[in-house]
Motif scaffolding. Structure first.
Motif, mmCIF file in Angstrom:
data_model
loop_
_atom_site.group_PDB
_atom_site.id
_atom_site.type_symbol
_atom_site.label_atom_id
_atom_site.label_comp_id
_atom_site.label_asym_id
_atom_site.label_seq_id
_atom_site.Cartn_x
_atom_site.Cartn_y
_atom_site.Cartn_z
ATOM 1 N N CYS A 1 -1.590 -23.904 -46.686
ATOM 2 C CA CYS A 1 -1.410 -23.040 -45.507
ATOM 3 C C CYS A 1 -0.131 -22.213 -45.629
ATOM 4 O O CYS A 1 -0.116 -21.023 -45.293
ATOM 5 C CB CYS A 1 -1.380 -23.886 -44.233
ATOM 6 N N CYS A 2 0.941 -22.842 -46.105
ATOM 7 C CA CYS A 2 2.187 -22.091 -46.318
ATOM 8 C C CYS A 2 1.980 -20.980 -47.344
ATOM 9 O O CYS A 2 2.479 -19.854 -47.164
ATOM 10 C CB CYS A 2 3.288 -23.043 -46.788
ATOM 11 N N MET A 3 1.249 -21.258 -48.386
ATOM 12 C CA MET A 3 1.015 -20.242 -49.410
ATOM 13 C C MET A 3 0.190 -19.079 -48.858
ATOM 14 O O MET A 3 0.463 -17.915 -49.170
ATOM 15 C CB MET A 3 0.303 -20.877 -50.606
ATOM 16 N N ILE B 1 2.518 -16.904 -46.771
ATOM 17 C CA ILE B 1 3.428 -16.121 -47.613
ATOM 18 C C ILE B 1 2.677 -14.997 -48.317
ATOM 19 O O ILE B 1 3.202 -13.874 -48.463
ATOM 20 C CB ILE B 1 4.128 -17.048 -48.624
ATOM 21 N N VAL B 2 1.448 -15.251 -48.757
ATOM 22 C CA VAL B 2 0.659 -14.200 -49.405
ATOM 23 C C VAL B 2 0.373 -13.063 -48.431
ATOM 24 O O VAL B 2 0.357 -11.882 -48.819
ATOM 25 C CB VAL B 2 -0.644 -14.799 -49.965
ATOM 26 N N THR C 1 -2.046 -17.623 -36.690
ATOM 27 C CA THR C 1 -1.416 -16.561 -35.903
ATOM 28 C C THR C 1 -0.535 -15.672 -36.778
ATOM 29 O O THR C 1 -0.523 -14.437 -36.624
ATOM 30 C CB THR C 1 -0.590 -17.174 -34.766
ATOM 31 N N PHE C 2 0.209 -16.264 -37.713
ATOM 32 C CA PHE C 2 1.054 -15.474 -38.604
ATOM 33 C C PHE C 2 0.212 -14.570 -39.504
ATOM 34 O O PHE C 2 0.556 -13.408 -39.730
ATOM 35 C CB PHE C 2 1.929 -16.404 -39.451
ATOM 36 N N VAL C 3 -0.885 -15.109 -40.026
ATOM 37 C CA VAL C 3 -1.747 -14.291 -40.886
ATOM 38 C C VAL C 3 -2.377 -13.161 -40.083
ATOM 39 O O VAL C 3 -2.444 -12.007 -40.548
ATOM 40 C CB VAL C 3 -2.822 -15.182 -41.536
ATOM 41 N N PHE C 4 -2.818 -13.465 -38.872
ATOM 42 C CA PHE C 4 -3.392 -12.431 -38.020
ATOM 43 C C PHE C 4 -2.329 -11.408 -37.614
ATOM 44 O O PHE C 4 -2.605 -10.207 -37.517
ATOM 45 C CB PHE C 4 -4.011 -13.086 -36.787
ATOM 46 N N GLY C 5 -1.098 -11.880 -37.387
ATOM 47 C CA GLY C 5 -0.015 -10.958 -37.060
ATOM 48 C C GLY C 5 0.301 -10.006 -38.189
ATOM 49 O O GLY C 5 0.629 -8.832 -37.952
ATOM 50 N N ALA C 6 0.210 -10.482 -39.432
ATOM 51 C CA ALA C 6 0.437 -9.594 -40.573
ATOM 52 C C ALA C 6 -0.629 -8.499 -40.638
ATOM 53 O O ALA C 6 -0.335 -7.343 -40.982
ATOM 54 C CB ALA C 6 0.442 -10.409 -41.867
ATOM 55 N N LEU C 7 -1.863 -8.843 -40.276
ATOM 56 C CA LEU C 7 -2.926 -7.836 -40.253
ATOM 57 C C LEU C 7 -2.709 -6.820 -39.128
ATOM 58 O O LEU C 7 -2.891 -5.604 -39.317
ATOM 59 C CB LEU C 7 -4.284 -8.522 -40.095
ATOM 60 N N SER D 1 9.585 -6.211 -40.476
ATOM 61 C CA SER D 1 8.633 -7.321 -40.642
ATOM 62 C C SER D 1 8.985 -8.183 -41.840
ATOM 63 O O SER D 1 8.769 -9.403 -41.820
ATOM 64 C CB SER D 1 7.223 -6.762 -40.800
ATOM 65 N N ARG D 2 9.528 -7.571 -42.894
ATOM 66 C CA ARG D 2 9.915 -8.350 -44.072
ATOM 67 C C ARG D 2 10.951 -9.414 -43.736
ATOM 68 O O ARG D 2 11.013 -10.463 -44.393
ATOM 69 C CB ARG D 2 10.476 -7.425 -45.151
ATOM 70 N N ILE D 3 11.750 -9.139 -42.738
ATOM 71 C CA ILE D 3 12.808 -10.082 -42.355
ATOM 72 C C ILE D 3 12.365 -10.960 -41.192
ATOM 73 O O ILE D 3 12.614 -12.167 -41.168
ATOM 74 C CB ILE D 3 14.099 -9.314 -41.989
ATOM 75 N N THR D 4 11.677 -10.384 -40.217
ATOM 76 C CA THR D 4 11.337 -11.115 -38.993
ATOM 77 C C THR D 4 10.318 -12.216 -39.253
ATOM 78 O O THR D 4 10.501 -13.361 -38.800
ATOM 79 C CB THR D 4 10.791 -10.136 -37.946
ATOM 80 N N PHE D 5 9.246 -11.913 -39.986
ATOM 81 C CA PHE D 5 8.194 -12.909 -40.199
ATOM 82 C C PHE D 5 8.714 -14.156 -40.912
ATOM 83 O O PHE D 5 8.453 -15.280 -40.448
ATOM 84 C CB PHE D 5 7.037 -12.266 -40.980
ATOM 85 N N PRO D 6 9.442 -14.056 -42.036
ATOM 86 C CA PRO D 6 9.949 -15.281 -42.679
ATOM 87 C C PRO D 6 10.923 -16.062 -41.805
ATOM 88 O O PRO D 6 10.893 -17.299 -41.802
ATOM 89 C CB PRO D 6 10.635 -14.760 -43.947
ATOM 90 N N LEU D 7 11.781 -15.349 -41.058
ATOM 91 C CA LEU D 7 12.736 -16.057 -40.202
ATOM 92 C C LEU D 7 12.023 -16.831 -39.100
ATOM 93 O O LEU D 7 12.351 -17.988 -38.825
ATOM 94 C CB LEU D 7 13.728 -15.059 -39.605
ATOM 95 N N VAL D 8 11.056 -16.218 -38.467
ATOM 96 C CA VAL D 8 10.331 -16.900 -37.383
ATOM 97 C C VAL D 8 9.525 -18.073 -37.936
ATOM 98 O O VAL D 8 9.458 -19.143 -37.327
ATOM 99 C CB VAL D 8 9.415 -15.902 -36.653
ATOM 100 N N PHE D 9 8.930 -17.908 -39.112
ATOM 101 C CA PHE D 9 8.163 -19.005 -39.702
ATOM 102 C C PHE D 9 9.077 -20.162 -40.102
ATOM 103 O O PHE D 9 8.709 -21.332 -39.950
ATOM 104 C CB PHE D 9 7.392 -18.502 -40.922
#
Length: 446
Positions: free
Chosen positions: A255-257, A260-261, A316-322, A419-427
């Motif tokens: 799931c983590c991978m 990140i992908v 939710t994170f994967v859907f947010g990236a979309l 997004s490059r910074i926000t998504f990893p920090l929130v995760f």
């Protein structure tokens, strides 16, 4: 030589006599065992329907002491909430009607294989779903009768027992599965079950379970009262800890991978629409398939499990990236529209300036009539006035974020960079909260 042969003949004859006497003694000894059995269990001498008397021959309840030896635990099923166990079950009680002469200690005990020959406690397993005896090659059961009237009953059985589970902390949970044994017809006035003193429960040393570890077990009493009376009951609580390494490899790391992908989309060019869309949709579908596969191996419960929180947030994170790409695409089209408007405006201004310059060149006689003071609407005057106002304003402190974002002229590019910074920090923050919450709650539940 004649005397020597005579001595050897006497020695050989004495050996034959001693062997014959020994065989006769064995035969007589087995016959005595038969006589003892006929004496205590003969017709009209022993009635297996009558329970034994109480301690010291009183009219109190018969006391039966129980101990078990757990040979194996084959499975613990989360869906059906049950577990299978194979054990050697032993009961021991005293029946003074079965006392016999031990022939000066030579007859230690009598062995029977027919349980219906003597009185038996009516014990049953109250949380049993299925069970069977073992009859290969012979029935795995025996009854030993000791000279003082003590009876030992031993049998090997396999059981499938119900085990209600609380899966709120799954897969970081611990489960308690019980083994309950109670009297079915005899009340506590007639029959009482007690755990054998010393070591009532033994577990095989090399006990291996695929996804659990047996941490400890506790013995207790669970007498129950009904409309027909109070019944004696024994129970063993087996504490199982779920092995987390399997779920770490099969669920959490994949799931983590996937999450990140999905972030790779932020680093792709905003014009690569097919690549970003296919990446987002693929990771979203894979994550949804992973979630459905996890739920298929669990029963449908009304509460939220720890694994549900994990998979839900990852989804939710994967859907947010979309969705982020959809926002970037919209901002990109808006930037292009604004750039086109600015270009048209610059073209119009340039055209008006060219027209004014041509007019001044053709009408050279009108130059002396131009006033020395410029009109308030003159562009040069407005520019000088604006510069004066800028110099008069106090200097502002530089904003690091704005300065850094000013390097990226378009709004769509800024969204990708943020997004490059926000998504990893929130995760990462979610992981910190998730693991600290459930690991500490696991320790509190212990």
């Amino acid at each position: 030589m004649g005397s020597g042969h005579y001595i050897w003949a006497i020695f050989f004859f004495a050996s034959l006599c001693s062997a014959s006497l020994a065989n006769n003694a064995k035969i007589n000894f087995r016959e005595k065992e038969k006589k003892v059995l006929d004496q205590i269990l003969g017709a009209g001498k022993y009635d297996a329907r009558i329970r034994p008397s109480g301690i010291n021959g009183t009219d109190g309840p018969a006391v039966v002491r129980v101990n078990i030896y757990i040979r194996s635990i084959s499975k613990i099923d989360d869906v059906t909430m049950e577990y299978s166990v194979q054990l050697t079950f032993r009961e021991q009680w005293t029946d003074e009607r079965l006392k016999f002469d031990d022939i000066q200690g030579r007859l230690k005990y009598l062995t029977l294989t027919e349980a219906n020959r003597v009185w038996m406690p009516d014990l049953f397993f109250s949380n049993e779903k299925e069970g069977h005896f073992h009859n290969i090659i012979m029935p795995n059961v025996y009854i030993r009768i000791f000279p003082n009237g003590s009876v030992l009953y031993s049998i090997r059985i396999s059981l499938t027992l119900a085990c209600p589970m609380n899966l709120k902390l799954y897969p970081l949970d611990r489960q308690i599965c019980s083994l309950r044994m109670a009297s079915y017809g005899w009340t506590t006035n007639d029959l009482v079950f007690l755990w054998k003193e010393g070591d009532p429960v033994q577990v095989v040393k090399n006990l291996h379970l695929p996804r659990f570890t047996l941490e400890k077990f506790l013995t207790d009493y669970c007498n129950s009262k009904t409309n027909t009376g109070e019944y004696s009951c024994l129970k063993v609580d087996l504490l199982f800890k779920r092995e987390f390494s399997y779920y770490l490899i099969q669920i959490y790391i994949p799931c983590c991978m996937l999450v990140i992908v999905s972030w790779v989309s932020f680093w792709l060019d905003q014009g690569a629409v097919p690549a970003r869309v296919s990446l987002g949709v693929t990771t979203l579908l894979t994550m949804a398939t992973q979630t459905s596969g996890i739920n298929a191996s669990l029963p449908p419960v009304s509460y939220t499990k720890a694994i549900d929180v994990w998979t839900g947030v990852c989804l939710t994170f994967v859907f947010g990236a979309l969705l982020e790409f959809a926002l970037v695409n919209y901002a990109s089209r808006s930037d292009i529209h604004k750039e086109n408007l600015k270009k048209k405006r610059r073209d119009l201004e340039q055209a008006s300036l060219d027209a004014a310059s041509d007019l001044l060149d053709t009408d050279s006689n009108a130059t002396f009539a131009m006033p020395l003071v410029r009109h308030p609407g003159d562009p040069m005057a407005l520019e000088k006035l604006r510069q004066c106002e800028v110099h008069m304003q106090p200097p502002k402190r530089p904003n690091c974020c704005k300065t850094w974002l000013s390097k990226f002229p378009t709004r769509s590019k800024r969204i990708d960079v943020i997004s490059r910074i926000t998504f990893p920090l929130v995760f990462a923050l979610f992981n910190l909260v998730y693991w600290s919450t459930y690991l500490f709650r696991e320790e509190e539940d212990e």
